[in-house]
Scaffold this motif. Structure first.
Motif, mmCIF file in Angstrom:
data_model
loop_
_atom_site.group_PDB
_atom_site.id
_atom_site.type_symbol
_atom_site.label_atom_id
_atom_site.label_comp_id
_atom_site.label_asym_id
_atom_site.label_seq_id
_atom_site.Cartn_x
_atom_site.Cartn_y
_atom_site.Cartn_z
ATOM 1 N N SER A 61 0.836 -1.214 0.000
ATOM 2 C CA SER A 61 0.000 0.000 0.000
ATOM 3 C C SER A 61 0.863 1.253 0.000
ATOM 4 O O SER A 61 0.491 2.273 -0.602
ATOM 5 N N GLN A 62 2.016 1.176 0.651
ATOM 6 C CA GLN A 62 2.931 2.321 0.678
ATOM 7 C C GLN A 62 3.647 2.482 -0.665
ATOM 8 O O GLN A 62 3.832 3.600 -1.149
ATOM 9 N N SER A 83 3.599 -9.650 -4.927
ATOM 10 C CA SER A 83 4.397 -8.964 -3.906
ATOM 11 C C SER A 83 5.877 -9.052 -4.231
ATOM 12 O O SER A 83 6.617 -8.067 -4.139
ATOM 13 N N ALA A 84 6.330 -10.252 -4.621
ATOM 14 C CA ALA A 84 7.746 -10.447 -4.942
ATOM 15 C C ALA A 84 8.170 -9.567 -6.110
ATOM 16 O O ALA A 84 9.225 -8.920 -6.070
ATOM 17 N N VAL A 85 7.356 -9.517 -7.163
ATOM 18 C CA VAL A 85 7.696 -8.706 -8.339
ATOM 19 C C VAL A 85 7.679 -7.221 -7.987
ATOM 20 O O VAL A 85 8.574 -6.461 -8.381
ATOM 21 N N SER A 86 6.691 -6.793 -7.242
ATOM 22 C CA SER A 86 6.561 -5.376 -6.885
ATOM 23 C C SER A 86 7.715 -4.905 -6.015
ATOM 24 O O SER A 86 8.284 -3.828 -6.236
ATOM 25 N N LEU A 87 8.068 -5.703 -5.018
ATOM 26 C CA LEU A 87 9.125 -5.314 -4.083
ATOM 27 C C LEU A 87 10.503 -5.267 -4.747
ATOM 28 O O LEU A 87 11.419 -4.629 -4.218
ATOM 29 N N ALA A 88 10.633 -5.916 -5.898
ATOM 30 C CA ALA A 88 11.924 -5.933 -6.586
ATOM 31 C C ALA A 88 12.121 -4.730 -7.508
ATOM 32 O O ALA A 88 13.202 -4.570 -8.078
ATOM 33 N N GLN A 89 11.098 -3.866 -7.625
ATOM 34 C CA GLN A 89 11.182 -2.748 -8.565
ATOM 35 C C GLN A 89 11.852 -1.524 -7.933
ATOM 36 O O GLN A 89 11.741 -1.300 -6.725
ATOM 37 N N PRO A 90 12.530 -0.707 -8.757
ATOM 38 C CA PRO A 90 13.309 0.422 -8.223
ATOM 39 C C PRO A 90 12.515 1.701 -7.953
ATOM 40 O O PRO A 90 12.960 2.553 -7.190
ATOM 41 N N ASP A 91 11.347 1.876 -8.598
ATOM 42 C CA ASP A 91 10.582 3.109 -8.406
ATOM 43 C C ASP A 91 9.090 2.811 -8.448
ATOM 44 O O ASP A 91 8.669 1.706 -8.804
ATOM 45 N N ARG A 92 8.273 3.814 -8.078
ATOM 46 C CA ARG A 92 6.829 3.608 -7.954
ATOM 47 C C ARG A 92 6.180 3.212 -9.276
ATOM 48 O O ARG A 92 5.291 2.363 -9.311
ATOM 49 N N SER A 94 7.477 1.580 -11.774
ATOM 50 C CA SER A 94 7.808 0.185 -12.045
ATOM 51 C C SER A 94 7.057 -0.754 -11.116
ATOM 52 O O SER A 94 6.649 -1.846 -11.522
ATOM 53 N N VAL A 95 6.869 -0.334 -9.870
ATOM 54 C CA VAL A 95 6.112 -1.141 -8.912
ATOM 55 C C VAL A 95 4.683 -1.341 -9.407
ATOM 56 O O VAL A 95 4.144 -2.449 -9.388
ATOM 57 N N ARG A 96 4.068 -0.267 -9.859
ATOM 58 C CA ARG A 96 2.684 -0.348 -10.332
ATOM 59 C C ARG A 96 2.568 -1.209 -11.580
ATOM 60 O O ARG A 96 1.649 -2.016 -11.703
ATOM 61 N N ILE A 97 3.524 -1.052 -12.493
ATOM 62 C CA ILE A 97 3.500 -1.859 -13.711
ATOM 63 C C ILE A 97 3.706 -3.335 -13.381
ATOM 64 O O ILE A 97 2.984 -4.216 -13.871
ATOM 65 N N GLY A 98 4.706 -3.618 -12.539
ATOM 66 C CA GLY A 98 4.979 -5.003 -12.151
ATOM 67 C C GLY A 98 3.796 -5.652 -11.459
ATOM 68 O O GLY A 98 3.440 -6.800 -11.751
ATOM 69 N N PHE A 99 3.171 -4.910 -10.540
ATOM 70 C CA PHE A 99 2.027 -5.434 -9.805
ATOM 71 C C PHE A 99 0.863 -5.710 -10.751
ATOM 72 O O PHE A 99 0.227 -6.777 -10.691
ATOM 73 N N THR A 100 0.566 -4.755 -11.634
ATOM 74 C CA THR A 100 -0.574 -4.885 -12.531
ATOM 75 C C THR A 100 -0.393 -6.005 -13.542
ATOM 76 O O THR A 100 -1.288 -6.840 -13.739
ATOM 77 N N VAL A 101 0.770 -6.046 -14.176
ATOM 78 C CA VAL A 101 1.022 -7.077 -15.187
ATOM 79 C C VAL A 101 1.027 -8.471 -14.563
ATOM 80 O O VAL A 101 0.414 -9.410 -15.084
ATOM 81 N N THR A 102 1.703 -8.605 -13.429
ATOM 82 C CA THR A 102 1.766 -9.910 -12.757
ATOM 83 C C THR A 102 0.389 -10.336 -12.276
ATOM 84 O O THR A 102 -0.021 -11.489 -12.472
ATOM 85 N N GLY A 103 -0.329 -9.418 -11.642
ATOM 86 C CA GLY A 103 -1.654 -9.741 -11.131
ATOM 87 C C GLY A 103 -2.628 -10.123 -12.232
ATOM 88 O O GLY A 103 -3.343 -11.129 -12.130
ATOM 89 N N LEU A 104 -2.662 -9.330 -13.295
ATOM 90 C CA LEU A 104 -3.587 -9.605 -14.404
ATOM 91 C C LEU A 104 -3.264 -10.925 -15.088
ATOM 92 O O LEU A 104 -4.156 -11.731 -15.383
#
Length: 207
Positions: A61-62, A83-92, A94-104
């Motif tokens: 959430s942060q 969570s694993a993909v999102s936490l590995a990203q360097p900026d917000r 990238s976090v959003r893209i990683g979370f969305t692509v992985t989740g979808l």
């Protein structure tokens, strides 16, 4: 197929997969039902297995900082992989893209393969005759084994197995899973006491 072997229809299996997007909880639920367990007990076991995702959500959430209207939908995709993909990203971004692509991707494939598996199980008839009831435990072991890297983790797993097997003949189906969850706090308590005793011994020798 495991769900179909537990007596759930294709529709019930697909609805479960759509609304309970976490594999461990799904396998725990259908496994308890297959063993004749009470639906409420089975649901409780699935719930406790899914609690870990809430801790992932606190961190994500942060990092994601999503609008309030989007958060309830995003929460449904908070699992180990996203969570694993999102936490590995360097900026917000990238976090959003990683979370969305992985989740979808995972949500789509998970529900598609669930439908195919349920239809396949329905087509072959008696799933018990094919040994499909062993699929759930086999998947759990395959997921768990690589994660047991420390002595403490192995001790927790071993105690959980002992509790499960020991209580299986005497408790209703689904309940041994809940009791086995006590393995973690028990081992951590014993480990804490051991470290405290070692620390006291060391300090005593220093004096």
């Amino acid at each position: 197929m495991t769900s179909a072997g537990s007596g759930l229809s294709v529709l019930q299996t697909c609805v479960l997969s759509l609304f309970v997007f976490t594999g461990a909880s799904q396998f725990a639920l259908v496994g308890a039902l297959a063993a004749g367990g009470n639906p409420f007990t089975a649901a409780a076991g699935a719930f406790f297995l899914g609690v870990r995702n809430a801790f992932y959500g606190l961190r994500l959430s942060q990092l994601l900082a999503l609008p309030r209207a989007v958060r309830p939908f995003a929460a449904h995709w908070v699992i180990d992989e996203t969570s694993a993909v999102s936490l590995a990203q360097p900026d917000r971004r990238s976090v959003r893209i990683g979370f969305t692509v992985t989740g979808l991707t995972l949500y789509t494939l998970w529900n598609l393969t669930t439908l195919l598996g349920a239809l396949g199980a329905e087509a072959i008839g008696d799933t018990d005759a094919w040994g499909i009831d062993a699929a759930g435990p086999a998947v759990f072991l395959a997921l768990l084994a690589p994660m047991l890297r420390t002595t403490t983790e192995r001790a927790v797993a071993a105690l959980a197995v002992v509790l499960m097997l020991g209580l299986l003949p005497v408790l209703p189906a689904g309940v041994p899973v809940l009791v086995a969850a006590l393995a973690a706090p028990t081992v951590l308590y014993v480990e804490g006491r051991r470290r405290a005793a070692t620390s006291d011994t060391v300090h005593g020798e220093d004096r």
